[in-house]
Write a protein that holds these residues in place. Structure first.
Motif, short mmCIF file in Angstrom:
data_model
loop_
_atom_site.label_atom_id
_atom_site.label_comp_id
_atom_site.label_asym_id
_atom_site.label_seq_id
_atom_site.Cartn_x
_atom_site.Cartn_y
_atom_site.Cartn_z
N SER A 134 -27.21 -56.88 21.30
CA SER A 134 -26.90 -57.71 20.96
C SER A 134 -25.67 -58.01 20.45
O SER A 134 -25.39 -57.73 19.03
N VAL A 135 -24.09 -58.16 20.57
CA VAL A 135 -23.40 -58.51 19.45
C VAL A 135 -23.33 -59.39 18.63
O VAL A 135 -23.08 -60.46 19.10
N LEU A 136 -22.82 -59.45 17.33
CA LEU A 136 -22.73 -59.67 16.38
C LEU A 136 -21.31 -59.88 15.86
O LEU A 136 -20.33 -58.94 15.74
N THR A 137 -20.64 -60.77 15.16
CA THR A 137 -18.99 -61.04 15.16
C THR A 137 -18.91 -61.38 13.13
O THR A 137 -19.72 -62.85 13.22
N SER A 138 -18.56 -60.86 12.19
CA SER A 138 -18.45 -61.62 10.62
C SER A 138 -17.09 -62.46 11.41
O SER A 138 -16.32 -62.40 12.15
N GLN A 139 -17.03 -62.84 9.59
CA GLN A 139 -15.70 -64.13 9.92
C GLN A 139 -14.25 -63.26 9.79
O GLN A 139 -13.94 -63.56 10.58
N ASN A 140 -14.84 -61.97 8.94
CA ASN A 140 -13.85 -61.00 9.21
C ASN A 140 -13.35 -60.23 10.27
O ASN A 140 -12.19 -59.22 10.57
N GLY A 141 -14.10 -60.69 11.88
CA GLY A 141 -13.85 -60.05 12.54
C GLY A 141 -14.37 -58.45 12.64
O GLY A 141 -14.70 -58.18 13.68
N THR A 142 -14.62 -58.10 11.44
CA THR A 142 -16.27 -56.95 12.13
C THR A 142 -17.65 -57.32 13.09
O THR A 142 -18.20 -58.22 12.93
N SER A 143 -17.64 -55.85 13.76
CA SER A 143 -18.13 -56.07 14.68
C SER A 143 -20.32 -55.50 14.43
O SER A 143 -19.87 -54.97 13.77
N PHE A 144 -20.68 -56.43 14.35
CA PHE A 144 -21.94 -55.50 14.68
C PHE A 144 -23.22 -55.84 16.04
O PHE A 144 -22.82 -56.47 16.79
N ILE A 145 -23.88 -55.03 15.77
CA ILE A 145 -25.30 -55.06 17.46
C ILE A 145 -26.44 -54.81 16.64
O ILE A 145 -27.09 -54.55 15.56
N ILE A 146 -27.36 -56.13 17.25
CA ILE A 146 -28.76 -55.64 16.91
C ILE A 146 -29.30 -54.73 17.67
O ILE A 146 -29.52 -55.20 18.91
N GLU A 147 -29.78 -53.54 17.34
CA GLU A 147 -29.90 -52.26 18.73
C GLU A 147 -31.95 -53.29 19.82
O GLU A 147 -31.62 -52.83 20.37
N ASP A 148 -33.12 -53.84 18.55
CA ASP A 148 -33.54 -54.69 18.82
C ASP A 148 -33.69 -55.08 20.05
O ASP A 148 -32.93 -56.06 20.11
N SER A 149 -34.40 -55.52 21.12
CA SER A 149 -34.14 -57.31 22.13
C SER A 149 -34.64 -57.82 20.77
O SER A 149 -35.76 -57.79 19.49
N ILE A 150 -34.79 -59.31 21.00
CA ILE A 150 -35.61 -60.57 20.57
C ILE A 150 -35.90 -61.76 21.79
O ILE A 150 -35.34 -62.26 22.07
N ASP A 151 -37.34 -61.21 20.99
CA ASP A 151 -38.24 -62.51 22.07
C ASP A 151 -39.42 -63.60 21.04
O ASP A 151 -39.60 -63.34 20.73
N PHE A 152 -38.04 -64.63 20.70
CA PHE A 152 -38.51 -65.87 20.34
C PHE A 152 -39.80 -66.27 20.97
O PHE A 152 -41.00 -66.88 19.50
N SER A 153 -40.58 -65.53 21.85
CA SER A 153 -42.07 -66.76 22.17
C SER A 153 -43.50 -65.73 21.96
O SER A 153 -44.32 -65.23 21.57
N PHE A 154 -42.61 -64.25 21.85
CA PHE A 154 -43.57 -62.88 20.78
C PHE A 154 -44.06 -62.83 19.01
O PHE A 154 -42.66 -63.48 18.46
N SER A 155 -44.93 -63.36 18.54
CA SER A 155 -45.17 -63.11 17.70
C SER A 155 -46.23 -62.17 17.16
O SER A 155 -47.12 -61.92 17.29
N SER A 156 -46.05 -61.07 15.87
CA SER A 156 -47.00 -60.10 15.57
C SER A 156 -46.61 -59.74 13.88
O SER A 156 -45.93 -60.31 13.20
N SER A 157 -47.57 -59.12 13.09
CA SER A 157 -47.81 -59.09 12.12
C SER A 157 -45.80 -58.11 11.54
O SER A 157 -44.89 -58.44 10.77
#
Length: 625
Positions: A134-157
């Motif tokens: 998933s692609v993120l963008t900062s206020q100065n336009g720098t692009s970041f990515i989150i390599e792992d998926s995010i599943d809010f329904s899953f929780s573990s230690s």
């Protein structure tokens, strides 16, 4: 000492040739001396403007240039002296080091969303699922990515979903706030396609761009994945598999898929490639030489009939050095792509400028975000939930740099060559154990020692090592590692283990303890406040992050810790006692018998001291003089 040789010309005259002349002046003087010695009557005008000086100086000029390039070429063959970028990269790869032309910044980000309430619980049907990268963008336009998926329904230690009440009415929750933490890297995904027609052995393609971090993935026209390996002879890679007990190593073990979400196994990859930087702006990819797309020698099990196939003389194998990665000697080193189009996705970015400030990442691409439940009927509520997505980086991004300098390439290459990516010492095994990727489970504590002499079997040497490990539960309390986690660790370290080492993975013993202390409080201090501060100080001292297997407890240090708390006049007594049974560890321990000179020593069998419930197992009492 003069270096040279004698040669005989067609007339039978011996002439000496000197090889020590290398620069323009010495070459010129040597040629003039040679002419005067062997052609004294043929030519004797060596004035600066004479025709003879013209030809002699031209020859000296050519000799000087050739000497320079010869010296330069010799210099470029040594890592310590090479200066040309392409040569430095080639020498680094020869030493087993992969230079970095840029380094991505890393940052922790918090991702939030709201979900409606069902009674007093959160409705996880509205939990969102973010895809990988998933692609993120900062206020100065720098692009970041989150390599792992995010599943809010899953929780573990290892991947907890924090749930809190966001909005309530008359004491009844209306909406809950869900929070996930992820690591993001400063990178942008780019795509390039390459078409292959006829079969070519070891084909190479080049990607030209700035700030190339590395290859993300490669797929061909038939959706086959191509895997990056360190060298083409390596035919196996580690592959994560979703952990769904009871299909794990121990089908009768309790489900541990929350703490160990993935199993680890080796996978053979006939479609593989290596990547090599040729310069700061060019990345070269090389594939194998196999011409048969249905090549089956990648999955053949070694047996007496096939080991050595492909040798010039496969009859005599006794003097052959066999490599388990290529025991067939087929020379293919993977399949070469043909009659297909490869789609290459690679990452660019990083650099010093990517180290952005905190609280500046506030945009995330939601194009491919979906709900956990596909058939949500309330579209208005769904859109409302979708609009609650928030993201932030509470800390600044760090680690971004402009890549290796010339000196860093030299030093890193030499260091890497010495290490050889192998576990040689006991410390190597500890570091490798603790570096197990978290999706395969997390080793909380590790300790390694040679097999005790009394336990050695006949003929067994102390190259047999015992690796003692422990893990965390959901409350970050120590617990024995599950069979699945041990299997993942065994698979992981086998890639780096030296052939002479035998590693046995065992559980360390957990010794739960409690602490009672008695102090005298100084005048004009609140007793409850001082006691609470003392309990906090003891908690910090016994914080599980500070404890290691086989680490003793120094009672003197506890006295000093309490004595430093403001308001403590005197520390009368500190008592440490064992707690076992019930919810505590099953192992009892004679604290008094293990104490020498106010030092509590661990047992001969590796163990660790832990205060399991610090809020109740640390007690203090105040007295007066």
């Amino acid at each position: 000492m003069a270096y040279g040789s004698s040669t005989t010309n067609p007339n039978g005259t011996n002439r000496t040739i000197k090889y020590t002349s290398r620069d323009f002046d010495t070459l010129r003087n040597s040629l003039i001396e040679y002419s005067k010695t062997y052609f004294p009557t043929t030519y004797n005008d060596f004035s600066p403007n004479s025709p003879g000086s013209l030809f002699i100086e031209m020859a000296a000029y050519v000799g000087d240039v050739l000497s320079f390039y010869l010296d330069n070429q010799i210099q470029e063959t040594f890592l310590q002296y090479a200066r040309q970028e392409s040569n430095l990269y080639d020498l680094a790869y020869m030493m087993g080091y992969k230079p970095q032309v840029t380094t991505a910044a890393i940052v922790d980000v918090d991702v939030y969303q709201q979900v409606p309430a069902i009674g007093d619980e959160a409705d996880f049907n509205y939990a969102l699922l973010f895809p990988e990268n998933s692609v993120l963008t900062s206020q100065n336009g720098t692009s970041f990515i989150i390599e792992d998926s995010i599943d809010f329904s899953f929780s573990s230690s290892q991947d907890p979903t924090e749930v809190s009440i966001y909005q309530e009415s008359s004491g009844t929750p209306q909406y809950f706030l869900l929070k996930k933490k992820r690591k993001a890297i400063s990178a942008t995904i780019k795509t390039e396609s390459f078409t292959f027609t006829d079969v070519e052995r070891y084909p190479t393609i080049n990607i030209t761009d700035t700030n190339i971090i590395g290859i993300l993935d490669i797929t061909d026209s038939d959706n086959n994945e191509w895997t990056e390996v360190p060298y083409l002879a390596q035919e196996t890679v580690l592959e994560p598999i979703k952990n769904k007990n009871p299909f794990g190593p121990d089908p009768y073990a309790e489900g541990d898929n929350e703490n160990v979400p993935y199993l680890l196994r080796y996978k053979k990859v006939p479609r593989r490639f290596v990547s090599r930087f040729k310069s700061k702006t060019q990345l070269s990819l090389q594939f194998g030489a196999g011409t048969n797309q249905n090549n089956t020698d990648e999955v053949i099990i070694p047996n007496p009939d096939n080991v050595g196939i492909g040798l010039p003389n496969s009859i005599d194998k006794k003097d052959t050095a066999f490599n388990p990665s290529n025991f067939l000697f087929s020379g293919t080193y993977g399949i070469a792509p043909s009659n297909t189009t490869l789609t290459v996705r690679y990452l660019v970015g990083g650099g010093v400028d990517s180290n952005i400030a905190s609280n500046t990442i506030n945009t995330i691409n939601t194009d491919n975000v979906s709900f956990q439940k596909d058939d949500i009927s309330d579209s208005t509520e769904a859109q409302l939930i979708f609009d609650t997505i928030l993201i932030n980086n509470p800390q600044a991004a760090v680690g971004g740099s402009d890549g290796d300098s010339i000196e860093e390439i030299r030093n890193n290459s030499l260091a890497n060559f010495g290490a050889q990516n192998r576990t040689v010492t006991e410390e190597d095994y500890l570091v490798r154990t603790l570096s197990l990727p978290p999706q395969f489970g997390t080793i909380a504590k590790a300790y390694i020692e040679p097999e005790k002499l009394d336990n050695l079997l006949p003929g067994e040497t102390q190259s047999s090592l015992n690796l003692y490990v422990l893990a965390y539960n959901n409350e970050k309390q120590l617990t024995p590692a599950s069979p699945t986690l041990k299997q993942n660790l065994k698979t992981y370290i086998s890639e780096y283990r030296t052939i002479g080492d035998s590693v046995k993975i065992r559980d360390a013993f957990i010794i739960n303890i409690g602490v009672d202390f008695e102090i005298v409080i100084s005048p004009n201090f609140n007793s409850n406040e001082v006691i609470n501060n003392c309990i906090t100080a003891v908690k910090n001292y016994f914080d599980i992050n500070n404890q290691q297997i086989n680490q003793p407890i120094y009672s003197r240090e506890l006295y000093l810790v309490l004595d430093r708390v403001p308001g403590v006049q005197t520390v009368n007594e500190v008592k440490i006692f064992n707690k076992n049974g019930g919810t505590y560890s099953q192992y009892g321990y004679d604290i008094e018998g293990a104490t020498r000179n106010r030092v509590i020593y661990p047992s001969l069998d590796p163990c660790i001291f832990e205060i399991k419930y610090p809020n109740t197992d640390i007690r203090g009492r105040a007295t007066t003089l």
